[in-house]
Write an enzyme that holds these catalytic residues in place. Structure first.
Site, short mmCIF file in Angstrom:
data_model
loop_
_atom_site.label_atom_id
_atom_site.label_comp_id
_atom_site.label_asym_id
_atom_site.label_seq_id
_atom_site.Cartn_x
_atom_site.Cartn_y
_atom_site.Cartn_z
N GLY A 195 0.83 -1.19 0.00
CA GLY A 195 0.00 0.00 0.00
C GLY A 195 0.86 1.24 0.00
N ASP A 235 -9.39 -2.27 0.13
CA ASP A 235 -10.21 -1.07 0.34
C ASP A 235 -10.52 -0.34 -0.98
OD1 ASP A 235 -9.85 -1.71 2.99
OD2 ASP A 235 -8.25 -0.25 3.30
N GLY A 252 -12.70 -1.34 5.02
CA GLY A 252 -12.57 -0.29 4.01
C GLY A 252 -11.92 0.98 4.50
N GLU A 289 -16.90 0.10 8.22
CA GLU A 289 -16.26 0.29 9.54
C GLU A 289 -15.97 1.77 9.81
OE1 GLU A 289 -12.52 -1.83 9.56
OE2 GLU A 289 -11.69 -0.64 7.92
N GLN A 294 -12.64 -10.98 5.10
CA GLN A 294 -12.68 -10.33 3.79
C GLN A 294 -11.31 -10.32 3.10
OE1 GLN A 294 -15.38 -6.52 4.46
NE2 GLN A 294 -14.51 -7.31 6.34
O1 F6P Z 1 -6.41 -1.67 4.52
C1 F6P Z 1 -6.91 -2.96 4.59
C2 F6P Z 1 -7.59 -3.21 5.91
O2 F6P Z 1 -8.06 -4.54 5.91
C3 F6P Z 1 -8.69 -2.24 6.27
O3 F6P Z 1 -9.88 -2.46 5.55
C4 F6P Z 1 -8.79 -2.44 7.76
O4 F6P Z 1 -9.30 -1.30 8.37
C5 F6P Z 1 -7.35 -2.67 8.16
O5 F6P Z 1 -6.66 -3.09 6.99
C6 F6P Z 1 -7.14 -3.68 9.24
O6 F6P Z 1 -5.79 -3.70 9.56
P1 F6P Z 1 -5.11 -4.85 10.45
O7 F6P Z 1 -4.90 -6.05 9.58
O8 F6P Z 1 -3.82 -4.24 10.90
O9 F6P Z 1 -6.04 -5.15 11.59
#
Ligand code: F6P
Length: 384
Positions: A127, A152, A195, A247, A299
């Site tokens: 990313g 996302d 997201g 979210e 997801q």
């Molecule tokens: O950016 C991808 C994502 O899955 C988001 O949709 C979510 O808010 C975040 O990463 C969750 O991050 P982590 O895997 O650090 O809990």
């Protein structure tokens, strides 16, 4: 044997690295496969760097062969591992007396390992955090070619990113499943999807599942209007409602709900909790029994859908093409259906949010979907 469609020669590069950084996403292995197969075909050696930039810090780098990438196209996750905390420029090495993390610049350590392995270029799949972390290496002459990933779909400069279609599929299936149980029990079911600050997953899965209410961060919602929509449905004999809630969705005049803060992560805020809050509010205010489901990392896991396998293969192939053409420090993007490239950090600190007049929002409003705002007021509570 030559490849009729792609005769771009190597630009003299002999050995490259490939890494996956940040949160994982379905399709990463498909990119790795495309990169390795292309490189080997053109006589370029490829080294896999484990766990993103952490592998460069700790010198965990290993050669990749055709055999090692065989059969990984359909696998979720990443065979290389990933880390969303390993920014070599600001790597957490401990905590101070107040418990705050101490960061150290380990760029030189990484450069030593890059030189030991003779890596002339690195394909960085990640990313915007990964692309920013690549910048110091680009500045020191290592050609960094970026391949963006995120479920996302919020990468600035690209119409779509791989992982998104899989996440939408998972969320849609979950919404379809709660639909039947909501109908049996005459309940409101709130499904919280991922997201971050972008509502793409909620919008697409919400429309695909025919959700009655879709809540996205870009449109702050009026709680009364959401409750009224559920009540009006009950009164019309539709004794259940399905709410697809991002979210990052936020009630009008309120704030996003933060689930946790990780100070060692370059992107420390983790959203979560709006589904539970909303479900409780609806039950209290409407007296309709309500439940919530948080889909979370489901997801992001599992096998990529066909569309993401295709997109990831295209992105990986294009990254290698750029590299072989001698292009330097570029990020692969999709614009207007065409693969192209922008400067590697062009997308950093920017987000591609859902425009509030997006055609899909208009279409959803057209089928009486409530977004909890006055924009869809007339259609939120159908008269029939
Ligand atoms: O950016 C991808 C994502 O899955 C988001 O949709 C979510 O808010 C975040 O990463 C969750 O991050 P982590 O895997 O650090 O809990």
């Amino acid at each position: 044997m030559s490849r009729a469609t792609d005769r771009v020669p190597t630009s003299g590069v002999k050995r490259i690295g490939v890494l996956t950084g940040g949160g994982d996403c379905p399709g990463l292995n498909a990119v790795i496969r495309a990169v390795v197969k292309d490189a080997i075909y053109f006589g370029i050696e490829v080294f896999g760097i484990e766990d993103g930039f952490l592998g460069l810090i700790e010198d965990r780098v290993r050669p990749l062969t055709n055999d090692l990438v065989s059969n990984i196209l359909i696998q979720g996750g990443t065979i290389l591992g990933s880390s969303n905390k390993a920014n070599p420029q600001a790597y957490p090495v401990g905590v101070d007396s107040e418990g705050k993390p101490i960061f150290k610049d380990l760029t030189d350590v990484c450069m030593t390992h890059i030189e030991i392995h003779g890596l002339e270029a690195i394909v960085c799949i990640g990313g915007d955090g990964t692309m920013s972390a690549a910048k110091p290496f680009a500045d020191r002459g290592i050609n960094c070619i970026g391949v963006p990933k995120t479920i996302d779909n919020d990468l600035w400069g690209s119409d779509i990113t791989f992982g998104f279609q899989t996440a939408v599929g998972v969320a849609t299936e979950a919404l379809d499943r709660v639909h039947t149980t909501a109908a049996s029990h005459h309940r409101v079911m709130v499904v919280e999807v991922m997201g971050r600050n972008a509502g793409w997953i909620a919008l697409h899965a919400g429309v695909a599942s025919g959700s009655d209410v879709i809540l996205i961060p870009e449109i702050p919602f009026d709680l009364d209007m959401v409750c009224q929509t559920c009540i009006a449905r009950s009164q019309r004999g539709k004794r259940f409602s399905i709410i697809c809630c991002s979210e990052g969705a936020v009630p009008r005049g309120g704030e996003q709900i933060i689930e946790r803060i990780d100070p060692t992560s370059p992107d420390p805020i983790r959203l979560g909790g709006i589904g539970k809050w909303l479900s409780n509010q609806i039950e209290d205010r409407t007296e309709i029994e309500s439940r919530y489901v948080v889909l979370g990392h489901v997801q992001r896991g599992g096998t990529p859908c066909a569309g993401d396998r295709v997109l990831a293969t295209l992105f990986g192939h294009h990254a290698m093409k750029l590299l072989r053409m001698g292009k330097r420090n570029r990020l692969v993007v999709m614009q207007g259906g065409e693969l192209t490239d922008v400067e590697i950090t062009a997308a950093a600190d920017k987000q591609r949010l859902v425009p509030v007049d997006h055609p899909l929002i208009q279409a959803a409003r057209g089928v009486s979907t409530c977004f909890g705002d006055s924009g869809g007021d007339s259609m939120c509570i159908p008269a029939r």
